[in-house]
Design a protein around this motif. Structure first.
Motif, mmCIF file in Angstrom:
data_model
loop_
_atom_site.group_PDB
_atom_site.id
_atom_site.type_symbol
_atom_site.label_atom_id
_atom_site.label_comp_id
_atom_site.label_asym_id
_atom_site.label_seq_id
_atom_site.Cartn_x
_atom_site.Cartn_y
_atom_site.Cartn_z
ATOM 1 N N ASP A 170 30.971 -3.194 32.559
ATOM 2 C CA ASP A 170 31.120 -2.805 31.158
ATOM 3 C C ASP A 170 32.025 -3.716 30.340
ATOM 4 N N SER A 171 32.627 -4.723 30.973
ATOM 5 C CA SER A 171 33.481 -5.618 30.186
ATOM 6 C C SER A 171 32.632 -6.415 29.191
ATOM 7 N N LYS A 172 31.322 -6.519 29.453
ATOM 8 C CA LYS A 172 30.447 -7.237 28.518
ATOM 9 C C LYS A 172 29.580 -6.282 27.705
ATOM 10 N N LYS A 173 29.951 -5.000 27.720
ATOM 11 C CA LYS A 173 29.170 -4.019 26.955
ATOM 12 C C LYS A 173 29.328 -4.286 25.451
ATOM 13 N N ILE A 174 28.245 -4.082 24.717
ATOM 14 C CA ILE A 174 28.302 -4.259 23.260
ATOM 15 C C ILE A 174 28.270 -2.897 22.587
ATOM 16 N N THR A 175 29.226 -2.657 21.714
ATOM 17 C CA THR A 175 29.211 -1.425 20.922
ATOM 18 C C THR A 175 28.883 -1.803 19.488
ATOM 19 N N ILE A 176 27.718 -1.352 19.037
ATOM 20 C CA ILE A 176 27.309 -1.691 17.677
ATOM 21 C C ILE A 176 27.839 -0.619 16.740
ATOM 22 N N GLU A 177 28.921 -0.908 16.080
ATOM 23 C CA GLU A 177 29.464 -0.015 15.058
ATOM 24 C C GLU A 177 30.193 -0.866 14.035
ATOM 25 N N LYS A 178 30.507 -0.276 12.920
ATOM 26 C CA LYS A 178 31.115 -1.033 11.827
ATOM 27 C C LYS A 178 32.323 -1.839 12.278
ATOM 28 N N LYS A 179 32.407 -3.054 11.770
ATOM 29 C CA LYS A 179 33.572 -3.910 11.941
ATOM 30 C C LYS A 179 33.853 -4.322 13.375
ATOM 31 N N ARG A 180 32.821 -4.364 14.212
ATOM 32 C CA ARG A 180 32.983 -4.921 15.552
ATOM 33 C C ARG A 180 32.088 -6.142 15.614
ATOM 34 N N SER A 181 32.678 -7.303 15.865
ATOM 35 C CA SER A 181 31.893 -8.543 15.794
ATOM 36 C C SER A 181 31.617 -9.143 17.165
ATOM 37 N N TYR A 182 30.353 -9.509 17.369
ATOM 38 C CA TYR A 182 29.950 -10.241 18.571
ATOM 39 C C TYR A 182 29.255 -11.519 18.108
ATOM 40 N N PHE A 183 29.705 -12.620 18.646
ATOM 41 C CA PHE A 183 29.112 -13.899 18.267
ATOM 42 C C PHE A 183 28.129 -14.358 19.345
ATOM 43 N N GLY A 184 27.170 -15.162 18.944
ATOM 44 C CA GLY A 184 26.206 -15.694 19.908
ATOM 45 C C GLY A 184 25.427 -16.849 19.319
ATOM 46 N N PRO A 185 24.600 -17.506 20.137
ATOM 47 C CA PRO A 185 23.749 -18.597 19.632
ATOM 48 C C PRO A 185 22.615 -18.040 18.759
ATOM 49 N N GLY A 186 21.610 -18.822 18.485
ATOM 50 C CA GLY A 186 20.492 -18.361 17.665
ATOM 51 C C GLY A 186 19.168 -18.614 18.377
ATOM 52 N N PRO A 187 18.080 -18.103 17.813
ATOM 53 C CA PRO A 187 16.780 -18.269 18.467
ATOM 54 C C PRO A 187 15.955 -19.446 17.941
ATOM 55 N N THR A 188 15.097 -19.963 18.759
ATOM 56 C CA THR A 188 13.885 -20.740 18.426
ATOM 57 C C THR A 188 13.869 -22.104 17.710
ATOM 58 N N ALA A 216 29.082 -11.169 1.885
ATOM 59 C CA ALA A 216 28.711 -10.178 0.862
ATOM 60 C C ALA A 216 27.597 -9.272 1.387
ATOM 61 N N LEU A 217 26.629 -9.871 2.086
ATOM 62 C CA LEU A 217 25.544 -9.041 2.620
ATOM 63 C C LEU A 217 26.072 -8.098 3.705
ATOM 64 N N THR A 218 27.058 -8.573 4.459
ATOM 65 C CA THR A 218 27.673 -7.693 5.472
ATOM 66 C C THR A 218 28.228 -6.443 4.784
ATOM 67 N N GLU A 219 28.898 -6.651 3.665
ATOM 68 C CA GLU A 219 29.431 -5.490 2.935
ATOM 69 C C GLU A 219 28.308 -4.568 2.461
ATOM 70 N N MET A 220 27.236 -5.173 1.994
ATOM 71 C CA MET A 220 26.101 -4.359 1.523
ATOM 72 C C MET A 220 25.460 -3.582 2.671
ATOM 73 N N VAL A 221 25.306 -4.250 3.801
ATOM 74 C CA VAL A 221 24.658 -3.612 4.954
ATOM 75 C C VAL A 221 25.549 -2.480 5.478
ATOM 76 N N HIS A 222 26.841 -2.725 5.508
ATOM 77 C CA HIS A 222 27.760 -1.659 5.923
ATOM 78 C C HIS A 222 27.794 -0.524 4.894
ATOM 79 N N TYR A 223 27.621 -0.878 3.644
ATOM 80 C CA TYR A 223 27.518 0.132 2.568
ATOM 81 C C TYR A 223 26.327 1.048 2.843
ATOM 82 N N CYS A 224 25.268 0.465 3.428
ATOM 83 C CA CYS A 224 24.079 1.244 3.801
ATOM 84 C C CYS A 224 24.264 1.944 5.149
ATOM 85 N N ASN A 225 25.452 1.787 5.746
ATOM 86 C CA ASN A 225 25.740 2.350 7.075
ATOM 87 C C ASN A 225 24.823 1.799 8.157
ATOM 88 N N LEU A 226 24.499 0.519 8.036
ATOM 89 C CA LEU A 226 23.680 -0.131 9.056
ATOM 90 C C LEU A 226 24.487 -1.283 9.659
#
Lengths: 232, 490
Positions: free
Chosen positions: B89-107, B308-318
C-alpha cells in the motif's frame, strides 16, 4: 487647347497613377488581411477599368509574397496569415472568370483530406486555406475519408497535388494505403503526394512512398512550390 | 502540550488563480455551452443514452440540460483508491482533492534511445524500460508509457504496452487503448493481476485514459471506451487536448469553458451508466504557438491554464488530470529543465490529482525517460515547498534556542537529529565543493541524469519475477487472443 495626343498622355498618366495606387492598396489590404475591404477595392479597380491580370500579378501576388516573407521572418502570425490567405482566395474566386490565358491565376489543383478513422481536421483545414491563398484550387474532402474517395477525387479533379493528414498513429497507415490504391488505379504518377499530421515524420513519408512531407500547415505551400519548380 | 483554539499547525502554500465569482461564471459558461451549443457524439448507443436522460438530440449533436449535468456531478465519487497489484500500500493512490501524483504521459510516436540519445520510433522494449525506471523513482506516483509501440501488430500497441508494463512495475499504471477491444483486453489483464474480477472491482489496479477531440467532439471510440470503463467501474480519465487559439478560444476563460464542456460529456455518460464510478477530467491545456504552429508543452500558459482548470474541476468536485514536466525542446538542455521546473511547481501548488507528461519532449511528440528522471528530482523539490512550514511547540524550538544560546551551534542537538532528515536531499543537483566536483569528473546535470537513468535501467530489476505464474499465463493468453482477433479482421 490640348492636342488629342496630349490629352491621351495626360489621361494615361492619370490612369497609371490611379492604377498604381490601386495596386499598392490592394497589396497592403491583402497583407493586413481585411477581406471585405479588399473585395470592395478590387471591384472598384475593375469598374475603373483595371486589368484583372494586373490586379493579380502586380497587386495580389506581390502581397502574398510579402505575407510569405513576413511569416517566415516571424513578423506575421498564423491567424494573420490565414486571414490574408482567405482574402486572397476570395479575390481569386472573383477575378478568375475575368482572367485571360497567361494571367496565371491558378497555381494548380489540390485534393486534400483526413484519412479514414480520423476525425481531426484543424491542421488539414489550415493547410487547405494556405494552398487556396497561394492560388491553388482546393478540393477539401473533409475528415474520415476512405481510400476510394481519394482515388475518385484524383480521377475526377485531376489535381497535381494530393494532400493527406492523420493525427493518430493508428490511422497513419491509411495514407500509405491510399498511395497503394493510386498505384493500383494507375494514377499515382499524376499527382504529387504531400502528407502531414502531428505524429507524421519525413522518414514515415519516405516509407509509405509519399513525395513530400510538411511539418506544419504553414510550410506546406512553400515545400510544394519548391518541389514543383524543381520538377519543371 | 498547550492547546490552542482554531489553530492550524501546518499551513501549506495557498495558491489560487480564480476567484469564486470567476469560477461561477466559467461554470455557467460551460452550462450554457452544453445546453445551447451541444457536443458531437459519434455513437448511436451513447446518443440513445443521453436522449433517455432528457437531452435534446439533433443528428450527431447532443444538447445537455443543466439539471442532468448537476445530477452527474452529484453522483461522481469524492474518493477513489487505486491499489498496487502486489498489495504494497505504500504505492496506493488516493484520488481526492489536493492530493497530487505525478507521472509520464501516453503515446508519443518517438522515443529518445537510452544508448544513442537520438530520437527514433518507440519500440516494445521501451514500455518495459519506462515501467522499470518509473518503478524506482520515488516521485512518480503512477506510470504511463511515454510512447506508442511501433514494432508489434498494428492495432495492438495498447495491449502489448499494458501487458509489459504491468509486470515491470507495481506503481499503478494509467493505460489507454485504440478501441473497446483493447480496453477490454487491458481490463482482463488488470483482473489477472488482481486475481479475480471481484478482487479487481474491490481494488482496481490501474486507471484508464481516454480522450475526446477538441472542440466538443466525442468520436465513437472515445465514448465507447468511456462507456466500457463505466460499465465495469474502471477508474477513467476523459479529457481533451485543448489548443488555445486553435481548437478553443484564444482567451483563457473561453478555453476553460470549452475544455470543461468537452470532458463533461464523458462525466455524464459514465454517471448515467454507473453512478459513482470514478471519472477524472482536465487534460492538456496550452496554446497554439502562432509562429511555429505547434502545440506548446513549455508555454507558461500551460501552467496557468492547468492550474485554473484544476480549480474549476475541483469546483465541480471532480478529480483533475493535469500537465507538467514537459518541454518543447528536442534534446535535454537548459530549456527542458527551465520549462519543467516552472510547470511542475505550478502543478504541485495547484493540487491537481494526476499530473502527466513528465518526460514529454518535442512538444509531445517524443518521450524521453531522461526527462522523466530529471522531473522526478524537480517534483521532490516542489513537494518541499508544497508541504509548507509546520508550526508547533516542538518546531518553534524556543527551548532549544535558549539552551544553545547566542554564539552556539545546533549540530550536536538531539532536536537537529530529529529534524534534519526532513530537509530535502538531492539525488541529481550538484552541491559539491569545486574540488569534489572536479574530482568526480566535472559532471554537468545532463551527465548525472544520463548516469542515474542508465544505472536504474541496468540495476533496477522491478517486480517482473514477483508476477504470479497464473497471471503471467493469463496475460499471454490475452495477447494471443488479441493477435487472433486482429488476424481475423484483417
Amino acid at each position: 487647347m490640348l492636342t488629342l495626343k496630349e490629352l491621351l498622355i495626360t489621361y494615361n498618366h492619370k490612369y497609371n497613377s490611379i492604377m498604381s495606387t490601386y495596386l499598392s492598396n490592394i497589396s497592403e489590404t491583402l497583407i493586413s488581411g481585411k477581406g471585405d475591404e479588399l473585395k470592395k477595392l478590387i471591384e472598384s479597380a475593375v469598374n475603373d477599368g483595371a486589368n484583372p491580370g494586373e490586379i493579380l500579378n502586380q497587386g495580389l501576388l506581390p502581397g502574398m509574397d510579402a505575407v510569405g516573407q513576413k511569416w517566415k521572418d516571424g513578423d506575421m502570425f498564423m491567424p494573420e496569415v490565414l486571414r490574408s490567405a482567405k482574402a486572397m482566395s476570395n479575390s481569386m474566386d472573383y477575378l478568375r472568370p475575368m482572367l485571360k490565358e497567361g494571367d496565371m491565376g491558378n497555381a494548380g489543383t489540390m485534393v486534400i483530406g483526413t484519412v479514414a478513422g480520423d476525425l481531426h481536421d484543424i491542421g488539414k483545414d489550415l493547410a487547405a486555406m494556405m494552398f487556396e491563398g497561394a492560388g491553388y484550387k482546393v478540393i477539401n474532402l473533409g475528415i474520415d475519408q476512405p481510400g476510394e474517395s481519394f482515388v475518385n477525387a484524383v480521377k475526377e479533379h485531376q489535381p497535381n497535388i494530393l494532400g493527406m493528414s492523420a493525427l493518430l498513429t493508428t490511422t497513419m497507415p491509411r495514407m500509405g494505403e491510399v498511395i497503394n490504391s493510386l498505384k493500383e488505379a494507375g494514377i499515382r504518377d499524376q499527382v504529387t503526394v504531400i502528407i502531414g499530421g502531428a505524429p507524421v515524420t519525413e522518414e514515415y513519408a519516405g516509407e509509405i512512398g509519399a513525395d513530400l512531407y510538411a511539418p506544419n500547415a504553414g510550410s506546406a505551400v512553400e515545400i510544394t512550390n519548391e518541389f514543383l519548380q524543381q520538377a519543371q | 502540550m498547550i492547546s490552542r483554539t482554531n489553530y492550524t499547525t501546518q499551513q501549506s502554500p495557498h495558491f489560487e488563480i480564480l476567484s469564486e465569482n470567476q469560477k461561477e461564471r466559467i461554470f455557467n459558461g460551460m452550462m450554457r455551452t452544453l445546453q445551447y451549443t451541444g457536443a458531437h457524439v459519434h455513437h448511436e448507443g451513447a446518443r440513445e443514452l443521453f436522449k433517455k436522460a432528457g437531452c435534446k438530440i439533433d443528428g450527431i449533436t447532443v444538447y445537455f440540460p443543466p439539471e442532468l449535468i448537476q445530477q452527474a456531478l452529484a453522483s461522481a465519487p469524492v474518493v477513489t483508491e487505486i491499489f498496487p497489484w502486489d498489495g504494497d500500500d505504500s504505492k496506493k493512490i488516493t484520488i481526492e482533492k489536493k492530493r497530487s501524483y505525478f507521472g509520464p504521459g501516453p503515446t508519443p510516436p518517438n522515443f529518445i534511445d537510452t544508448d544513442t540519445l537520438e530520437r527514433r520510433k518507440y519500440l516494445r522494449k521501451d514500455a518495459s524500460l519506462v515501467a522499470r525506471v518509473c518503478d524506482a523513482l520515488p516521485n512518480m506516483g503512477y506510470v504511463q508509457s511515454l510512447g506508442s509501440i511501433s514494432d508489434v501488430t498494428n492495432g495492438l500497441a495498447d495491449v502489448y504496452e499494458f501487458a509489459d508494463m504491468v509486470r515491470n512495475t507495481t506503481t499503478p499504471i494509467m493505460s489507454w487503448s485504440f478501441d473497446r477491444n483493447g480496453c477490454r483486453d487491458i481490463h482482463h489483464m488488470g483482473i489477472a493481476m488482481a486475481g479475480s474480477e471481484e478482487a479487481f472491482r474491490h481494488k482496481p489496479n490501474y486507471v484508464f485514459y481516454g480522450e475526446p477531440i477538441s472542440p466538443l467532439v466525442s468520436d465513437f471510440h472515445a465514448i465507447d471506451k468511456c462507456m466500457y470503463c463505466a460499465e465495469h467501474r474502471i477508474p477513467q480519465v476523459y479529457s481533451p487536448c485543448a489548443i488555445g487559439g486553435g481548437t478553443v478560444p484564444a482567451s483563457h476563460a473561453g478555453q476553460l469553458v470549452v475544455a470543461l464542456s468537452e470532458s463533461m460529456v464523458g462525466v455524464i455518460a459514465s454517471q448515467l451508466i454507473n453512478p459513482g464510478t470514478c471519472v477524472i477530467i482536465g487534460g492538456v491545456q496550452s496554446i497554439l504557438d502562432m509562429r511555429c504552429s505547434i502545440y506548446s508543452y513549455g508555454a507558461p500558459e500551460l501552467s496557468l491554464l492547468s492550474a485554473a482548470l484544476t480549480e474549476m474541476v475541483h469546483y465541480c468536485n471532480l478529480p483533475m488530470y493535469s500537465t507538467a514536466g514537459c518541454t518543447d525542446t528536442k534534446k535535454m538542455d537548459m530549456q527542458s529543465a527551465m520549462e519543467a521546473s516552472l510547470s511542475i511547481n505550478a502543478a504541485m501548488m495547484s493540487g491537481a490529482n494526476f499530473v502527466h507528461d513528465c518526460g514529454y519532449t518535442e512538444s509531445g511528440l517524443t518521450g524521453d525517460i531522461f526527462q522523466t528522471v530529471m522531473d522526478d528530482e524537480l517534483i521532490g523539490m516542489a513537494r518541499i515547498i508544497e508541504q509548507g512550514v509546520e508550526v508547533n511547540e516542538d518546531t518553534l524550538a524556543v527551548d532549544v534556542i535558549h539552551n544553545t544560546g547566542p554564539g552556539g551551534h545546533y549540530l550536536y542537538e538531539d532536536h537537529t537529529m530529529e529534524h534534519f532528515r526532513n530537509h530535502w536531499m538531492p539525488t541529481l543537483m550538484d552541491r559539491n565543493s569545486y574540488e569534489a566536483w572536479e574530482e568526480q569528473g566535472r559532471k554537468t546535470m545532463k551527465d548525472r541524469v544520463i548516469e542515474k537513468t542508465r544505472d536504474l535501467i541496468e540495476n533496477h530489476e522491478g517486480p517482473i519475477n514477483k508476477v504470479p505464474a497464473k497471471a503471467n499465463e493469463e496475460i499471454e493468453k490475452i495477447l494471443e487472443q488479441a493477435e487472433e482477433r486482429i488476424a481475423q479482421t484483417a
